[in-house]
Write an enzyme that holds these catalytic residues in place. Structure first.
Site, PDB file in Angstrom:
ATOM      1  N   CYS A   1      -9.518  13.875  -1.648  1.00 52.58           N
ATOM      2  CA  CYS A   1     -10.548  14.234  -0.685  1.00 52.58           C
ATOM      3  C   CYS A   1     -11.185  12.965  -0.150  1.00 52.58           C
ATOM      4  O   CYS A   1     -10.845  11.861  -0.566  1.00 52.58           O
ATOM      5  CB  CYS A   1     -11.611  15.114  -1.347  1.00 52.58           C
ATOM      6  SG  CYS A   1     -10.963  16.636  -2.091  1.00 52.58           S
TER       7      CYS A   1
ATOM      8  N   LEU B   1      -9.500  18.278   0.503  1.00 53.99           N
ATOM      9  CA  LEU B   1      -8.105  18.683   0.371  1.00 53.99           C
ATOM     10  C   LEU B   1      -8.074  19.658  -0.797  1.00 53.99           C
ATOM     11  O   LEU B   1      -8.287  19.268  -1.945  1.00 53.99           O
ATOM     12  CB  LEU B   1      -7.204  17.479   0.092  1.00 53.99           C
ATOM     13  CG  LEU B   1      -5.711  17.795  -0.095  1.00 53.99           C
ATOM     14  CD1 LEU B   1      -5.103  18.291   1.209  1.00 53.99           C
ATOM     15  CD2 LEU B   1      -4.964  16.568  -0.604  1.00 53.99           C
TER      16      LEU B   1
ATOM     17  N   ASN C   1     -14.124  13.174  -5.276  1.00 57.94           N
ATOM     18  CA  ASN C   1     -12.743  12.996  -4.853  1.00 57.94           C
ATOM     19  C   ASN C   1     -11.905  12.854  -6.114  1.00 57.94           C
ATOM     20  O   ASN C   1     -12.073  11.890  -6.866  1.00 57.94           O
ATOM     21  CB  ASN C   1     -12.608  11.741  -3.987  1.00 57.94           C
ATOM     22  CG  ASN C   1     -11.157  11.364  -3.750  1.00 57.94           C
ATOM     23  OD1 ASN C   1     -10.279  12.217  -3.682  1.00 57.94           O
ATOM     24  ND2 ASN C   1     -10.897  10.067  -3.640  1.00 57.94           N
ATOM     25  N   GLY C   2     -11.034  13.814  -6.387  1.00 53.59           N
ATOM     26  CA  GLY C   2     -10.190  13.670  -7.562  1.00 53.59           C
ATOM     27  C   GLY C   2      -9.905  14.971  -8.270  1.00 53.59           C
ATOM     28  O   GLY C   2     -10.125  16.060  -7.729  1.00 53.59           O
TER      29      GLY C   2
ATOM     30  N   THR D   1       3.050  -7.295  -0.303  1.00 55.80           N
ATOM     31  CA  THR D   1       3.866  -6.315  -1.012  1.00 55.80           C
ATOM     32  C   THR D   1       3.340  -4.898  -0.841  1.00 55.80           C
ATOM     33  O   THR D   1       4.103  -3.928  -0.803  1.00 55.80           O
ATOM     34  CB  THR D   1       3.980  -6.661  -2.512  1.00 55.80           C
ATOM     35  OG1 THR D   1       4.946  -5.819  -3.110  1.00 55.80           O
ATOM     36  CG2 THR D   1       2.661  -6.505  -3.224  1.00 55.80           C
TER      37      THR D   1
ATOM     38  N   ARG E   1       4.507  -3.703   2.621  1.00 59.12           N
ATOM     39  CA  ARG E   1       5.943  -3.425   2.565  1.00 59.12           C
ATOM     40  C   ARG E   1       6.236  -2.066   1.922  1.00 59.12           C
ATOM     41  O   ARG E   1       7.058  -1.291   2.423  1.00 59.12           O
ATOM     42  CB  ARG E   1       6.649  -4.511   1.752  1.00 59.12           C
ATOM     43  CG  ARG E   1       6.730  -5.869   2.387  1.00 59.12           C
ATOM     44  CD  ARG E   1       7.332  -6.860   1.391  1.00 59.12           C
ATOM     45  NE  ARG E   1       7.530  -8.187   1.953  1.00 59.12           N
ATOM     46  CZ  ARG E   1       8.003  -9.216   1.250  1.00 59.12           C
ATOM     47  NH1 ARG E   1       8.313  -9.059  -0.033  1.00 59.12           N
ATOM     48  NH2 ARG E   1       8.169 -10.390   1.821  1.00 59.12           N
TER      49      ARG E   1
END
Length: 584
Positions: A2, A51, A75-76, A316, A319
Site C-alpha cells: 500500500c 492494495l 503498509n504491509g 545494479t 539493471r
C-alpha cells in the site's frame, strides 16, 4: 503493498492543505489502486492508498481502535495477526484486516509492541488523546518508508520519496528496525537480534532445523485472499520458494479459493539462462508457468519510468529493476496481486560470487551482516518498488525474522566456499534441501551457480545498457562528473546516465543522499573489494565481474577509450548452462 502518507504539525489547517495532502497521496496510488482513505485531526493528516490482499471487502484504511481515538495507516502484512488477536480478546475488532491489530496492540502495550509483529510493515499511528504519534518500519526494511521535515515545523512520513520531496526541506530513508516516537523525540532501534552486533557465532549447522525454518517462512506467506504466484528465475533461491510453496499449496487457505496449482512467472531476453532454468523447474514442480520476454530496447525505453518508481540511481538496482518492472506489469494484467520472491538469501548465506574470495570466516560473517543491514537500500527497495509500480505485492520468505535468526546463528565456517570439500556458495542451504528420498529440485538446479537477476535475464541486457549509455554520455561529460555530481560521483557512463535521469525527478540534495555509493564488485561492499587485488580494475556490480569465479566472467581488458573500466564483454562460452559444480 500500500501507500501511506502522514503529516503532523502543519502550520496551515485548511481545505487547501487537505487538498494538498490528497494530491500528494495520489502520487502513491500505483501502490494501492483499490481504495483511498484520509483521516484529519486538527493539523494531523493520515492518508492511505490501499492494495487489498487480506480482507478486500472491509479492510480499508486508516484503521481505528474501538472509540477511534487511535488511528493507524499501515503498509504491509502481519502474518501472525490471528495469534495476536488471541491476546487481544477484550478488544473489539472492526475488520478482518491483519493490520488492525496494531491499533489494539498500542492500546494494550503502549509503544513497546513492535517486536511482537511478525511480518513486513511500515506504519504511522496517531493517538488523538494527546496528539502523540509513532512510526515504525519492519526489521529489515522490506517495505519502504521515508521521513521528512517541513520549514513550517511539520513532520512527514511516506512510503515513497515522491510524496514528500516537494514539501520537505530535508528528508531521509527511515531506518529499518526502528521506531520514531514524538514523545521521545527521535529514532530508537526496536530490532536487536544477536547477529546485529556482528559477533561471530558458533552454533553447529543443523540442516533439518534450517529446512524446517524456511518451510515455515514460506507457508506463513501464503496468507492471501487474492490470486498469487511465485517469481521463478530458475536459480536456487526462487526455485526453493516455488518448491516449498507448491508442496504446501493444497493445505493452505488460498487453495480453497484459487486452486492448488501454483502459478510461476519468469522474464528474460529470448534464450536467456533464467528462462531455460525456470521452465525446467516449473515442469518439475508442475506449476502453471508464465514466460515473458522483453527486448533490450524495450528495457531501455522503460528506464526513465523505472528510475522514477524505484527512486535510486544505484547501477545494479536499475539493471535488475527494469525486467522486474516489466514483468510486474504482465503479472498484474493476469489478475495476480501478490507474489513470493527469493530476495535475501545471498546476503544471509554469502551467495554472491565474490564471497569465494573471503579470507576467513570472521570477514565472511561481517560481510553478511553488513549486506543484510543494507538490504533496504538495494534488493528490498528493488523488489518492493518495481512490483508496487503496478500494484503487485512482493513477499520475501528468506527475510523472515525467525529464519534469519537461525541462519545467522550458524558458525560461518559452514558458509565458507570450500572447493576442497565440494562446497560452493550457499552450500548449507543447498544441502539442507538435498533430499534423496523426496527431492525438492533437480540436482543441477539445486547446485546451479549463482546468477544475479540482471545477468540471468540475458547477458546482452547489461551490455546493451552500457552501449546505450556510451552513446548518451560523452567522454567530456564523464570527465567533469565530479563537478556536476560532487556527491556519489558517477565513475562510468552508465552510472552517469542513471544519475542524470534521477536528478530530473528528484533534484534536491536530500534525495541524492538517500542512495548509497562506493566501489563494488559483483554486489560487494566497498570493504570486500579488498579481498582480491584484480577486482579494483573491474568495479562492476554484475556477477560477471567476479573474475576467476563466474563461468561467463568479463574479460580482463579495460576499455580506456570510453573511460569505462567495466565495459568488458563476456567470454564466449558454448552451451553455458551450469558450472556450479566445477567452480573453484
Amino acid at each position: 503493498m500500500c501507500g501511506i502518507l502522514a503529516v503532523f504539525g502543519c502550520a496551515e489547517n485548511s481545505q487547501a492543505k487537505r487538498s494538498r495532502i490528497i494530491e500528494l497521496s495520489r502520487r502513491l496510488r500505483h501502490r494501492g489502486p483499490d481504495w483511498s482513505g484520509l483521516h484529519c485531526h486538527g493539523d494531523c493528516y493520515l492518508a492511505h492508498q490501499r492494495l487489498a490482499i487480506v480482507d478486500p471487502t472491509s479492510g480499508d484504511q486508516p484503521l481505528y481502535n474501538e472509540d477511534k481515538t487511535v488511528i493507524v495507516t499501515v503498509n504491509g502484512e502481519i502474518y501472525n495477526h490471528k495469534q495476536l488477536r488471541e491476546k487481544l480478546k477484550s478488544h473489539q475488532f472492526r475488520t478482518g484486516s491483519d493490520c488492525e491489530v496494531i491499533a489494539h496492540l498500542y492500546e494494550e502495550y503502549g509503544e513497546n509492541f513492535v517486536d511482537m509483529l511478525d511480518g513486513m510493515f511500515s506504519f504511522v499511528l496517531l493517538d488523538t488523546r494527546d496528539k502523540s504519534f509513532i512510526a515504525a518500519r519492519d526489521a529489515i526494511g522490506i517495505t519502504p518508508l521515508y521521513m521528512g521535515w517541513g520549514l513550517d515545523g511539520s513532520v512527514w512520513f511516506a512510503s515513497e520519496m515522491k510524496a514528500l520531496s516537494d514539501d520537505c526541506e530535508r528528508f531521509m530513508s527511515f531506518l529499518p528496525g526502528h521506531i520514531y516516537s514524538s514523545k521521545q523525540g527521535g529514532l530508537k532501534r526496536w530490532y536487536n537480534p544477536p547477529w546485529y552486533l556482528e559477533n561471530v557465532p558458533s552454533t553447529p549447522y543443523d540442516p533439518i532445523l534450517l529446512r524446517e525454518a524456511f518451510e515455515k517462512a514460506v507457508t506463513k506467506r501464503l496468507m492471501t485472499d487474492v490470486p498469487f504466484g511465485v517469481l521463478l528465475s530458475g536459480g536456487l533461491d526462487s526455485s526453493l520458494v516455488a518448491s516449498v510453496a507448491s508442496r504446501h499449496m493444497a493445505e493452505s487457505e488460498a487453495a480453497c479459493q484459487w486452486g492448488s496449482q501454483l502459478h510461476t512467472f519468469c522474464i528474460g531476453l529470448k534464450g536467456s539462462p533464467d528462462l531455460k532454468a525456470a521452465r525446467e523447474v516449473a515442469d518439475y514442480l508442475g506449476t502453471r508457468h508464465h514466460e515473458f520476454y522483453f527486448t533490450v530496447q524495450e528495457g531501455i525505453d522503460a528506464l526513465e519510468e523505472v528510475i522514477y518508481h524505484i527512486e535510486t540511481y544505484d547501477v545494479t538496482t536499475v539493471r535488475a529493476s527494469t525486467p522486474m518492472f516489466l514483468m510486474s506489469r504482465k503479472i498484474k494484467s493476469l489478475g495476480v496481486k501478490m507474489v513470493l520472491s527469493g530476495e535475501g538469501s545471498d546476503e544471509i548465506f554469502g551467495g554472491y560470487l565474490y564471497f569465494h574470495k573471503a579470507p576467513n570466516k570472521e570477514e565472511f560473517h561481517r560481510e553478511t551482516c553488513q549486506k543484510i543491514k543494507a538490504l533496504h537500500l538495494y534488493d528490498c527497495l528493488r523488489a518492493n518498488k518495481s512490483t508496487s509500480a503496478w500494484g503487485v505485492e512482493a513477499r520475501v520468505p528468506f527475510l523472515d525474522k525467525e529464519f534469519i535468526n537461525i541462519a545467522m546463528s550458524i558458525d560461518p565456517e559452514w558458509k565458507m566456499v570450500r572447493p576442497d570439500l565440494g562446497r560452493i556458495e550457499k552450500w548449507i542451504l543447498r544441502n539442507a534441501f538435498d533430499d534423496e528420498q523426496n527431492p525438492y529440485l533437480p540436482k543441477h538446479i539445486l547446485y546451479r551457480q549463482k546468477e544475479q537477476f540482471s545477468d540471468g535475464v540475458g547477458y546482452s541486457w547489461i551490455d546493451g545498457l552500457k552501449d546505450h549509455a556510451n552513446n548518451q554520455v560523452t567522454d567530456a561529460m564523464l570527465m567533469h562528473a565530479n563537478f556536476i555530481y560532487p556527491e556519489n560521483t558517477p565513475v562510468t557512463k552508465e552510472a552517469y546516465y542513471y544519475r542524470a535521469i534521477f536528478e530530473k525527478f528528484f533534484p534536491k540534495n536530500a534525495a541524492r543522499s538517500t542512495v548509497p555509493g562506493g566501489p563494488s564488485v559483483a554486489c560487494s561492499t566497498a570493504k570486500a573489494v579488498e579481498w582480491d587485488a584484480s577486482w579494483s580494475k573491474h568495479l562492476d556490480p554484475s556477477g560477471r565481474a567476479a573474475l576467476g569465479v563466474h563461468a561467463a566472467a568479463y574479460e580482463e581488458e579495460v576499455d580506456v577509450k570510453n573511460a569505462n573500466p567495466i565495459n568488458g564483454s563476456p567470454q564466449k562460452l558454448e552451451g553455458f548452462v551450469d558450472k556450479a559444480t566445477t567452480v573453484v
